[in-house]
Every structure is written in structure tokens, then in C-alpha cells.
Scaffold this motif. Structure first.
Motif, PDB file in Angstrom:
ATOM      1  N   ASN A 145       0.743  -1.150  -0.061  1.00 19.49           N
ATOM      2  CA  ASN A 145      -0.097  -0.005  -0.187  1.00 19.49           C
ATOM      3  C   ASN A 145       0.744   1.119  -0.094  1.00 19.49           C
ATOM      4  OD1 ASN A 145      -2.433  -1.301  -0.192  1.00 19.49           O
ATOM      5  ND2 ASN A 145      -2.821  -1.227   2.169  1.00 19.49           N
ATOM      6  N   ILE A 146       2.062   1.071   0.739  1.00 14.97           N
ATOM      7  CA  ILE A 146       2.621   2.585   0.747  1.00 14.97           C
ATOM      8  C   ILE A 146       3.383   2.624  -0.446  1.00 14.97           C
ATOM      9  CG2 ILE A 146       5.036   3.237   1.820  1.00 14.97           C
ATOM     10  CD1 ILE A 146       4.512   1.901   4.422  1.00 14.97           C
ATOM     11  N   ALA A 147       3.838   1.652  -1.121  1.00 14.26           N
ATOM     12  CA  ALA A 147       4.469   1.815  -2.566  1.00 14.26           C
ATOM     13  C   ALA A 147       3.543   2.488  -3.791  1.00 14.26           C
ATOM     14  CB  ALA A 147       5.141   0.491  -2.938  1.00 14.26           C
ATOM     15  N   THR A 148       2.369   1.643  -3.586  1.00 15.63           N
ATOM     16  CA  THR A 148       1.426   2.282  -4.661  1.00 15.63           C
ATOM     17  C   THR A 148       0.983   3.525  -4.343  1.00 15.63           C
ATOM     18  OG1 THR A 148       0.547  -0.154  -4.583  1.00 15.63           O
ATOM     19  CG2 THR A 148      -0.783   1.315  -5.770  1.00 15.63           C
ATOM     20  N   LEU A 149       0.253   3.980  -2.972  1.00 15.45           N
ATOM     21  CA  LEU A 149      -0.139   5.136  -2.686  1.00 15.45           C
ATOM     22  C   LEU A 149       1.002   6.047  -2.826  1.00 15.45           C
ATOM     23  CD1 LEU A 149      -2.238   5.096   0.538  1.00 15.45           C
ATOM     24  CD2 LEU A 149      -3.004   5.944  -1.876  1.00 15.45           C
TER      25      LEU A 149
ATOM     26  N   ARG B 192      10.604  -1.750  -3.464  1.00 16.05           N
ATOM     27  CA  ARG B 192      11.916  -2.362  -2.783  1.00 16.05           C
ATOM     28  C   ARG B 192      12.047  -1.449  -1.844  1.00 16.05           C
ATOM     29  NH1 ARG B 192      15.154  -4.949  -7.416  1.00 16.05           N
ATOM     30  NH2 ARG B 192      13.441  -5.093  -8.662  1.00 16.05           N
ATOM     31  N   GLU B 193      11.869  -0.031  -1.934  1.00 13.81           N
ATOM     32  CA  GLU B 193      12.177   1.044  -1.025  1.00 13.81           C
ATOM     33  C   GLU B 193      11.372   0.684   0.049  1.00 13.81           C
ATOM     34  OE1 GLU B 193      13.512   4.882  -2.756  1.00 13.81           O
ATOM     35  OE2 GLU B 193      15.179   3.766  -3.024  1.00 13.81           O
TER      36      GLU B 193
ATOM     37  N   VAL C 277      18.043  13.393  -1.770  1.00 11.70           N
ATOM     38  CA  VAL C 277      17.809  12.928  -0.620  1.00 11.70           C
ATOM     39  C   VAL C 277      17.153  11.615  -0.773  1.00 11.70           C
ATOM     40  CG1 VAL C 277      16.433  13.663   1.470  1.00 11.70           C
ATOM     41  CG2 VAL C 277      17.312  15.655   0.204  1.00 11.70           C
ATOM     42  N   ASN C 278      17.745  10.707   0.274  1.00 14.39           N
ATOM     43  CA  ASN C 278      17.546   9.552   0.190  1.00 14.39           C
ATOM     44  C   ASN C 278      16.285   9.226   0.570  1.00 14.39           C
ATOM     45  OD1 ASN C 278      17.799   6.644   0.572  1.00 14.39           O
ATOM     46  ND2 ASN C 278      19.257   6.978  -0.594  1.00 14.39           N
ATOM     47  N   SER C 279      15.409   8.198   0.399  1.00 14.94           N
ATOM     48  CA  SER C 279      14.155   7.910   0.790  1.00 14.94           C
ATOM     49  C   SER C 279      14.044   7.605   2.235  1.00 14.94           C
ATOM     50  CB  SER C 279      13.497   6.713   0.073  1.00 14.94           C
ATOM     51  OG  SER C 279      14.130   5.475   0.033  1.00 14.94           O
ATOM     52  N   LEU C 280      15.183   7.080   2.727  1.00 15.82           N
ATOM     53  CA  LEU C 280      15.230   6.802   4.030  1.00 15.82           C
ATOM     54  C   LEU C 280      15.442   8.290   5.146  1.00 15.82           C
ATOM     55  CD1 LEU C 280      17.523   3.985   4.998  1.00 15.82           C
ATOM     56  CD2 LEU C 280      15.261   4.150   5.679  1.00 15.82           C
TER      57      LEU C 280
END
Lengths: 265, 265
Positions: free
Chosen positions: A79-83, A210-211, A123-126
Motif C-alpha cells: 500500500n505504501i508503494a502504490t499510494l 523495494r524501497e 535526498v534518500n528515501s530513508l
């Protein structure tokens, strides 16, 4: 017959020097880094032993752990990836339009959009996740926003490049009929970039799956939270289960994306 | 005129009808959106308080604090070293692995296992690989270097193998007809056709390693990420802003340099 004796060369002298200096730069950089980087050699010697130890602790995989928490977390990750991918589009499409030189011709606007695109990508996703966790607290919302802000640069840049490759003939024909801006966009540019648009979005979704699996390490929801908890408790068999789940989802997502792309394009 | 109008009346239906699949897909997307936004636990109160937090966060981030520039510089140098070593060795290894993975140069019993290895390198996010390496070789730059080497192989070897599979085979056959051995075939027939693309992948991967080397530190694998994460945990948001500005400008400088490198090759 002096011309026959002419010695042909692929590169001019200047080009040779330039290529040589690039190689030289990277090799000296590599050697300097190798000398000055702080590596403790003792750690390297027993690395194979440590890796074997880690693997032996991971085996056998704790399958019973899956229905307890992993399943829910994996769904949350997807859900996180899709949204996140969908939210990106809200920001990325305007920036892509601003960045394409055949849509907007002002260099100032190009620089503004390029600034936003580059900062989103650098800026990295983390790190984005850390920022959003500080704002909205731990949970899925921070993860979605982190994924969205990280993807803006990627989607915006590639979409902008796709827009610049549009055949201007149909756009000019529409403009000649006196069509308003919106109609030119919708009927001139849009049909031509649609295939590129879908392939970019699908590609980014694949990366985002992946992220989003690791965002949980800083508390932004998803399977990463479960992974982090098991790791802090040294439950390596549960860690192995989470890793297996991530691996399966990533592979399935890739297969899905390849299939959809083949149908669409 | 009447005839014209009547024809227009008769043909009011859109000639490009939307297919049933298309409509079904859109309904599916909208249902999914409702479901996933529901699972987000988002409400106006939380969002507004988040915006409030965001403004305090930004207040504390500006002006950025460069007072501890020595710490910043040492982290930056370590990140650069990690990026340099891992890129040079990763790219060098990918050169061979890519050739071994190309299906038109190698028999299946070589290419299939190598392709599996490359897919395995690619399927996990660098952060997860970094965690495993930190556990096995300890904290520090070495874990970061190994992680990014794996990430580079996963990316470049795959693209390089695909590039090799697309080459024209006429030149390979011409070189083989002279009785050349395998290494000459690779050097004189394969490499000239794919080298410029390889340089493209390599500059992209260096860029990506540079970004990732500022991130692997979050899980303890050395570089600027560790400094960033500890600044975050101590709520030194002005120092965080300084680090972020450094990272963004580093990426901008490399983006400028990489266009130069690409022009040389």
C-alpha cells in the motif's frame, strides 16, 4: 602517395588526453581512497566465519511467524508503494511540464523545476522518511510521503524528457486552429507521452516496492518495522522469514510489471 | 447545412470507444484508492498537527549550522571513499560478470547461474544488504563498500549483459573467421559496440553509489549517513540541514562532472 602512409587514429590528440585524464582521475581516486579508508583488517579475516554463523542462526526459517505479523506488514508495504507512486504524480506532472523546454520556454522556470527535481532525488528515501516521521509521527503516512517525495525527481525528470521528444507537428496543428492551452495539452502532448508515462510509473512502482520494504527501519511503517523488531531481538529465524517475504514480493512485482509493460507497449 | 447537421447528429458517438477492460481497470483503481486511504489512518486533525510540526521543524533547520564542519567533512570524505572504491571495483567486476551473463556469448550452463546471482544482488534494497554486512563484518566503511559493490553488480551487470545481447553479430563472426580466440573477440568485436553504453551505465552507477554512500551509514555502514542519523536522534536539526545541503550540492557537482565525462567518451 603520401596519403596511403597516413596513420589513421580513432581519437584526436585532445580526446586521447581527455580520456586518459578521466581514467587517471578514477584510478588515483581509487588508490587514495583505498589507502585512507578506515578498514579494520581483523574484521575482514573472520568475515566468512561470521557470515556462516549468521546463516546458521537464520536456518530453519520460521514459517509460523508469517501469519502473525508478516502478512499484514507486507500488505502495508505494498500500500505504501502504490499510494506513494500515486501521490508523486500530483507533484511530478506539473514539474515535468515546467521542465520540458517545448512546453514552457522560460529558463527561470526550468531552473526552478530542476532545483526541485534534483533535491528530491538527492535526498534518500530513508532521509525523507526520517523527516516525515519527525512531522507526522511513526506510521504509514510518513512512509507514503517519503516514497512520494523521493519519486518526484525520478518521474519528473523522465517524464520531462519524454515530453521533449514529442513530435511537435500535431501540437502546432492544434495551436493553429486556436485551441486553448488545455486542449493542446490533452490532445497534442498527452496521447504521445502516454506509453512513456505508463512505463515510467510502472518502473517507479517496482523500485518503490523495494524501497518501502526498508522504510520501517526508521519507523515509517511496512515490513521494515517487523524486520527491525526481530533483528533487535536477535530472532534471526524471524528475520529470515521477513527477508523471504520481501524477496517473494519483489520478484512478483517485477514479473507483474514486465507483463503489464508487454501488454501496454 | 441541414444534411451536414443530420450527419453530425447521427455520429455523435465517440468513434474511439472505451473498452470494458479499461472501465473495469479504472473502477478497480478508484476502489483501491478508497481502501488504501482508509487504511492510512489519516484525519484532518493529524494532518494539521503534522503541518504544525513541519513548520517548527523548518524553523529549527534554518539557518543551517556549519559550526561542526570538521565532523561533516570527515563523514563526507568517508562517503566519497566508499563511493569511489565500491564504484571502481563494482564496475570492474561487472565488466566480466556482464560478459559471462550474456546469453549470446556464453553457453547456458554459464549464463544461467550468473544471471541468477545478478538477480539476487538486485532483489534486495542496499539497506538490507548493508544490515547483513554490518552484522557479518562489523560497523564501519567496509560494510558500506561491500554493500555498494553488490548493488553495482546487480545494476550494471544486468544492463551490460542486455546491451551485449543486442549487438550485431556480423563483427563477431568476422573476427572469429580470422581465427581469433575468445579474448580477442571480446576486445575487438564486442567491446567497441557496447563500450559507450557501458560508460553511460557506469556514470549513472557512480551517481547512485554517491547517493547511497550517504545513506548506508544510517544502519552503521560508515559515511555521512551515520553523522546524519545521530544528528537526527539528538534533534540537532540545524546540523541536519547543513548535512542535507552538503549532500545536495555534492550530487549537483557530480551531475555537472558526469556530463563532462559523457562528452569525453
Amino acid at each position: 602517395m603520401a596519403t596511403i602512409d597516413y596513420h589513421w587514429q580513432q581519437f584526436s590528440f585532445g580526446k586521447k588526453i581527455a580520456r586518459f585524464s578521466v581514467y587517471l582521475f578514477f584510478i588515483t581516486g581509487f588508490l587514495f581512497s583505498l589507502r585512507s579508508v578506515e578498514v579494520i583488517p581483523e574484521f575482514l579475516y573472520d568475515a566468512p566465519e561470521q557470515i556462516m554463523d549468521l546463516l546458521s542462526r537464520m536456518w530453519p526459517i520460521d514459517y509460523a511467524f508469517y501469519p502473525l505479523t508478516v502478512h499484514e506488514a507486507i500488505i502495508e508495504t505494498l500500500n505504501i508503494a502504490t499510494l506513494g507512486t500515486l501521490v508523486t504524480l500530483i507533484f511530478a506532472i506539473p514539474l515535468a511540464l515546467m521542465n520540458a523546454s517545448n512546453v514552457v520556454s522560460s529558463p527561470l522556470i526550468h531552473w526552478i523545476s530542476r532545483f526541485f527535481l534534483v533535491s528530491s532525488r538527492s535526498v534518500n528515501s530513508l532521509v525523507w522518511a526520517l523527516l516525515f516521521v519527525a512531522m507526522f509521527g511513526p506510521g504509514m503516512l510518513a512512509g507514503v510521503l517519503a516514497i512520494a517525495f523521493r519519486s518526484i525527481g525520478f518521474v519528473g525528470k523522465l517524464l520531462g524528457e519524454a515530453l521533449e521528444e514529442v513530435n511537435m507537428g500535431s501540437v502546432e496543428a492544434l495551436r493553429a486552429t486556436g485551441a486553448p492551452w488545455g486542449a493542446v495539452m490533452l490532445k497534442g502532448y498527452c496521447p504521445q507521452v502516454m506509453p512513456a508515462f505508463f512505463s515510467i510509473v510502472l518502473f517507479r512502482w517496482d523500485i518503490n516496492v523495494r524501497e518501502s520494504a526498508v522504510l520501517g527501519l526508521v519507523g515509517a511503517g511496512g515490513i521494515g518495522v517487523v524486520l527491525n523488531d526481530s533483528m533487535n531481538l536477535f530472532q534471526w529465524q524471524e528475520v529470515a522469514m521477513s527477508l523471504l517475504a520481501i524477496f517473494t514480493v519483489v520478484v512478483l512485482a517485477e514479473i507483474l510489471v514486465i507483463n503489464i509493460r508487454n501488454r501496454l507497449i | 447545412m441541414a444534411g451536414l447537421n443530420s450527419i453530425a447528429e447521427g455520429h455523435k458517438k465517440n468513434p474511439f470507444k472505451r473498452s470494458r477492460w479499461n472501465i473495469g481497470l479504472w473502477i478497480l483503481v478508484v476502489t483501491y484508492l478508497f481502501y488504501s486511504i482508509g487504511s492510512l489512518g489519516l484525519n484532518a486533525e493529524r494532518f494539521l498537527s503534522g503541518i504544525g510540526h513541519a513548520s517548527t521543524l523548518l524553523d529549527r533547520m534554518f539557518p543551517p549550522n556549519f559550526e561542526r564542519w570538521e565532523l561533516l567533512l570527515s563523514g563526507l570524505v568517508e562517503s566519497l571513499e566508499i563511493a569511489m572504491i565500491s564504484s571502481v571495483s563494482g564496475i570492474f567486476l561487472s565488466l566480466f560478470i556482464g560478459i559471462l551473463a550474456a546469453r549470446n556469448l556464453m553457453p547456458p550452463w554459464v549464463s544461467v547461474p550468473i544471471r541468477g546471482f545478478v538477480a539476487l544482488c538486485r532483489s534486495f534494497h542496499p539497506v538490507i544488504i548493508a544490515i547483513l554486512f554490518v552484522k557479518s563484518v562489523g560497523f564501519g566503511a567496509l560494510a558500506g563498500i561491500l554493500t555498494l559493490i553488490i548493488a553495482s553488480i546487480g545494476f550494471i551487470a544486468k544492463l551490460f549483459a542486455e546491451a551485449i545481447e543486442e549487438i550485431s553479430f556480423k563483427q563477431v563472426e568476422a573476427i572469429r573467421a580470422t581465427g581469433a580466440n575468445f579474448s580477442s573477440v571480446v576486445i575487438y568485436a564486442v567491446m567497441p559496440q557496447v563500450f559507450s553504453r557501458f560508460i553511460g551505465f557506469a556514470t549513472y552507477q557512480f551517481d547512485s553509489n554517491l547517493r547511497n554512500s550517504t545513506m548506508v551509514g544510517i544502519v552503521g555502514a560508515g559515511g555521512l549517513g551515520g553523522t546524519l542519523f545521530s544528528a537526527f536522534q539528538r534533534f540537532d536539526y540545524d546540523f541536519v540541514a547543513a548535512i542535507l545541503i552538503t549532500i545536495i550540492s555534492l550530487i549537483l557537482v557530480w551531475e555537472f562532472l558526469s556530463t563532462l565525462v559523457r562528452r569525453v567518451f
